[in-house]
Scaffold this active site. Structure first.
Site, PDB file in Angstrom:
ATOM      1  N   GLN A  16       1.354   1.998  -0.400  1.00 17.59           N
ATOM      2  CA  GLN A  16       2.065   0.750  -0.151  1.00 17.59           C
ATOM      3  C   GLN A  16       2.556   0.068  -1.427  1.00 17.59           C
ATOM      4  OE1 GLN A  16      -1.240  -0.513   2.727  1.00 17.59           O
ATOM      5  NE2 GLN A  16       0.546  -1.377   3.707  1.00 17.59           N
ATOM      6  N   ARG A  73      -9.763  -4.358  -4.303  1.00 18.30           N
ATOM      7  CA  ARG A  73      -9.853  -3.128  -3.509  1.00 18.30           C
ATOM      8  C   ARG A  73      -8.540  -2.368  -3.615  1.00 18.30           C
ATOM      9  NH1 ARG A  73      -9.219  -2.286   2.743  1.00 18.30           N
ATOM     10  NH2 ARG A  73      -9.714  -0.065   2.813  1.00 18.30           N
ATOM     11  N   HIS A 118      -6.370   6.205   2.348  1.00 20.91           N
ATOM     12  CA  HIS A 118      -5.703   5.118   3.071  1.00 20.91           C
ATOM     13  C   HIS A 118      -4.366   5.665   3.600  1.00 20.91           C
ATOM     14  CE1 HIS A 118      -5.573   0.497   3.426  1.00 20.91           C
ATOM     15  NE2 HIS A 118      -4.530   0.936   4.092  1.00 20.91           N
ATOM     16  N   ASN A 162     -10.038   4.653   5.325  1.00 17.74           N
ATOM     17  CA  ASN A 162      -9.592   3.375   5.850  1.00 17.74           C
ATOM     18  C   ASN A 162      -9.072   3.544   7.267  1.00 17.74           C
ATOM     19  OD1 ASN A 162      -8.697   0.474   5.401  1.00 17.74           O
ATOM     20  ND2 ASN A 162      -6.767   1.425   6.047  1.00 17.74           N
ATOM     21  N   GLU A 163      -9.647   2.781   8.180  1.00 19.28           N
ATOM     22  CA  GLU A 163      -9.157   2.665   9.548  1.00 19.28           C
ATOM     23  C   GLU A 163      -8.888   4.005  10.234  1.00 19.28           C
ATOM     24  OE1 GLU A 163      -5.821  -0.022   9.570  1.00 19.28           O
ATOM     25  OE2 GLU A 163      -7.087  -1.721   9.100  1.00 19.28           O
ATOM     26  N   ASN A 305     -12.025  -4.555   8.821  1.00 18.62           N
ATOM     27  CA  ASN A 305     -10.658  -5.082   8.675  1.00 18.62           C
ATOM     28  C   ASN A 305     -10.329  -5.857   9.938  1.00 18.62           C
ATOM     29  OD1 ASN A 305     -10.633  -3.502   6.376  1.00 18.62           O
ATOM     30  ND2 ASN A 305      -9.053  -2.088   7.071  1.00 18.62           N
ATOM     31  N   TYR A 307      -7.708  -8.700  11.825  1.00 21.02           N
ATOM     32  CA  TYR A 307      -6.449  -9.448  11.778  1.00 21.02           C
ATOM     33  C   TYR A 307      -6.249 -10.400  12.949  1.00 21.02           C
ATOM     34  CZ  TYR A 307      -4.921  -6.702   7.821  1.00 21.02           C
ATOM     35  OH  TYR A 307      -4.826  -6.143   6.574  1.00 21.02           O
ATOM     36  N   GLU A 372     -10.429  -6.346   4.795  1.00 27.70           N
ATOM     37  CA  GLU A 372      -9.036  -6.802   4.958  1.00 27.70           C
ATOM     38  C   GLU A 372      -8.997  -7.955   5.945  1.00 27.70           C
ATOM     39  OE1 GLU A 372      -6.062  -3.889   6.104  1.00 27.70           O
ATOM     40  OE2 GLU A 372      -6.923  -2.408   4.743  1.00 27.70           O
ATOM     41  N   TRP A 416      -5.844  -9.350   2.541  1.00 33.15           N
ATOM     42  CA  TRP A 416      -4.758  -8.375   2.564  1.00 33.15           C
ATOM     43  C   TRP A 416      -3.464  -9.165   2.499  1.00 33.15           C
ATOM     44  CZ3 TRP A 416      -4.398  -3.259   1.914  1.00 33.15           C
ATOM     45  CH2 TRP A 416      -3.098  -2.743   2.022  1.00 33.15           C
ATOM     46  N   GLU A 423       4.993  -2.149   4.282  1.00 30.74           N
ATOM     47  CA  GLU A 423       4.127  -2.362   5.442  1.00 30.74           C
ATOM     48  C   GLU A 423       4.375  -1.274   6.505  1.00 30.74           C
ATOM     49  OE1 GLU A 423       1.475  -3.777   6.191  1.00 30.74           O
ATOM     50  OE2 GLU A 423       1.554  -3.925   8.364  1.00 30.74           O
ATOM     51  N   TRP A 424       4.129  -0.034   6.133  1.00 28.26           N
ATOM     52  CA  TRP A 424       4.190   1.112   7.037  1.00 28.26           C
ATOM     53  C   TRP A 424       5.475   1.098   7.880  1.00 28.26           C
ATOM     54  CZ3 TRP A 424       1.072   3.858   4.427  1.00 28.26           C
ATOM     55  CH2 TRP A 424      -0.093   3.332   3.917  1.00 28.26           C
TER      56      TRP A 424
HETATM   57  C1  GAL Z   1      -4.080  -2.431   8.081  1.00 30.80           C
HETATM   58  C2  GAL Z   1      -3.867  -1.466   6.957  1.00 30.80           C
HETATM   59  C3  GAL Z   1      -3.171  -2.046   5.775  1.00 30.80           C
HETATM   60  C4  GAL Z   1      -2.133  -3.087   6.105  1.00 30.80           C
HETATM   61  C5  GAL Z   1      -2.578  -4.021   7.192  1.00 30.80           C
HETATM   62  C6  GAL Z   1      -1.543  -5.003   7.677  1.00 30.80           C
HETATM   63  O1  GAL Z   1      -4.129  -1.739   9.291  1.00 30.80           O
HETATM   64  O2  GAL Z   1      -5.097  -0.950   6.516  1.00 30.80           O
HETATM   65  O3  GAL Z   1      -2.683  -0.982   5.022  1.00 30.80           O
HETATM   66  O4  GAL Z   1      -0.888  -2.562   6.257  1.00 30.80           O
HETATM   67  O5  GAL Z   1      -3.057  -3.311   8.289  1.00 30.80           O
HETATM   68  O6  GAL Z   1      -0.825  -4.522   8.763  1.00 30.80           O
END
Ligand code: GAL
Length: 469
Positions: A16, A73, A118, A162-163, A305, A307, A372, A416, A423-424
């Site tokens: 990223q 991190r 990751h 990661n995840e 992590n 969100y 995160e 994060w 962002e992917w």
């Molecule tokens: C997580 C991921 C991160 C980041 C974040 C926000 O799933 O580990 O790389 O992109 O989401 O969407």
């Protein structure tokens, strides 16, 4: 009250931010390949240059220092260190790059937390079957041992993967992350299984060959939303929320922290659904065998992590071979939860506290690092990002309550992300940084957001408090 040695951090991941996708002998990863196919990622963006942290690491370090972080991190790019994925060929320039990052952090009294994986598998390993192949676990273990050997004298906090949920589901069921496979109801379980084996092998390697000397800790970072019943007290909805939690967090946390095997809820749901759909093969959820490394106990702390949150009721994906159908749990957004930035990110600070409490009660009261947590911005750039600032303040106060009132052993918090970054699937359209990065500028100028300033204030206040007590 936060413990005096609480980790105040921010997180990033190699693909990223680094760029330098072909620089200094790096091999291609599945994300390089994925992004170079048109139509996969928003605006056909890619991480070829990213924040150019490969060349501009010192700028990142300035950002880290400006925030006053105690921890940072980062993730290592497997293909930068081992271009074909194996230790047969070590890329010295890759080693030098990460050596410098780690040494610079330590020279500034910032402790690195290092993620080995990751999302960015070396393409050479994808060509041999990637995470679907049973061979991958041993390959990951060799890579992990190489990293412990090379960096473990200085790195004391390790995350293997990661995840795994996101890699498995978004990469192999939904096809919206690399490697872009769409094999619903099948591949994700296999990938998750191989990731658990890979993680466990690496943990055992650390435990037997490196721990005594290096004295570090190893875990894997698990993502989960908080899930609550759509209709409070409604039995069906309570059960659906439980299933949703089991299929997300439990999928990996149950084997590692509780039994060494998948949650019973998951096993029985998948078996029942297979029968219903007339699937005649062996179980779509693989089983661990005597030849597998022991999975139970392979985490020295819990890395979460978090969100967002969702309400859940039964339903969804009926009649299909898919994870959603296996779960029989449909997500509903609560209209009172504000959506900010990206569509999936409903802001629900109490969800973090609930999840922390759930982790304490379900997984034997482990030490927890929130590896995160963050908030996205889209549309016109807002440097005075008041909403994100509030988001962090609220999230951190929920963590404080979890520690003080619920007795959860939270050891650290990582925002994060340090920087706006790739962002992917959303490319650069979604900004998660505490620093803005100008992707139009050849020098990728970094500018602190208001939320970055405010996070720095929180950290310095907490540091002061811990000196006074
Ligand atoms: C997580 C991921 C991160 C980041 C974040 C926000 O799933 O580990 O790389 O992109 O989401 O969407």
């Amino acid at each position: 009250m936060f413990p005096s040695d609480f980790a105040w951090g921010a997180a990033t991941a190699a693909y990223q931010i680094e760029g330098g996708w072909q620089a200094g002998g790096k091999g291609p990863s599945i994300w390089d390949t994925f992004c170079h196919v048109k139509g996969r990622v928003f605006g056909d963006h890619n991480g070829d240059v990213g924040c150019n942290s490969y060349e501009l690491w010192e700028k990142d370090l300035e950002c880290i220092r400006q925030l006053g972080l105690t921890h940072y991190r980062l993730s290592l790019s497997w293909a930068r260190l081992l271009p074909d994925g194996t230790t047969g060929h070590v890329n010295r320039k890759g080693v030098q790059y990460y050596n410098k990052v780690i040494d610079d952090l330590l020279a500034c009294s910032v402790s690195p937390m290092v993620t080995l994986y990751h999302f960015d598998l070396p393409q050479a390993l994808q060509d041999q079957g990637g995470w679907k192949s049973p061979k991958i676990s041993a390959m990951f273990d060799s890579y992990a041992k190489f990293c412990f050997q090379t960096f473990g004298d200085r790195v004391k906090l390790w995350i293997t993967i990661n995840e795994p949920y996101v890699c498995a589901k978004l990469g192999h069921e939904d096809g919206i992350h690399a490697p872009g496979l769409k094999e619903p109801g099948m591949a994700a379980y296999l990938v998750g299984h191989n990731m658990l084996r890979a993680h466990a092998m690496a943990w055992h390697s650390y435990n037997s060959a490196y721990r005594a000397q290096q004295k570090g800790v190893v875990s894997l970072a698990l993502n989960s939303d908080w899930f609550e019943p759509s209709r409070a007290g409604c039995r069906e909805d309570v059960a659906a929320a439980e299933r949703r939690l089991a299929f997300t967090l439990g999928w990996f946390a149950w084997p590692v922290f509780v039994t060494g095997d998948y949650p019973e809820i998951m096993r029985s749901a998948i078996d029942a659904q297979s029968k219903k759909l007339g699937y005649g093969g062996s179980s779509r959820l693989p089983s661990f065998s005597k030849d597998d490394p022991a999975i139970l106990g392979t985490a020295d702390f819990f890395a979460l992590n978090y969100y967002t949150s969702r309400k859940v009721r039964p339903g969804g994906g009926a009649g299909q071979m898919s994870m959603k159908s296996d779960q029989d749990a449909e997500e509903v957004l609560d209209p009172s939860w504000p959506i900010c930035g990206v569509s999936w990110l409903a802001v629900v600070p109490h969800g973090l506290r609930n999840l922390l409490k759930y982790i304490k009660n379900s997984f034997n009261n482990p030490a927890v690092y929130i590896t995160e947590n963050g908030f996205a911005q889209t549309g016109p750039l807002q440097i005075e990002d008041v909403q994100r600032s509030e988001f962090y303040k609220d999230a951190i106060s929920q963590v404080a309550k979890a520690i003080e009132e619920d007795g959860v052993n939270v050891r650290g918090y990582f925002a994060w992300s340090l920087l706006d970054n790739f962002e992917w699937a959303d490319g650069y359209s979604v900004r998660f940084g505490l620093f803005n990065v100008d992707f139009e500028d050849a020098n990728r100028r970094r500018t602190i957001y208001q939320s970055g300033r405010d996070y720095a204030k929180i950290i310095s206040k907490q540091k002061m408090k811990s000196i006074q007590t």
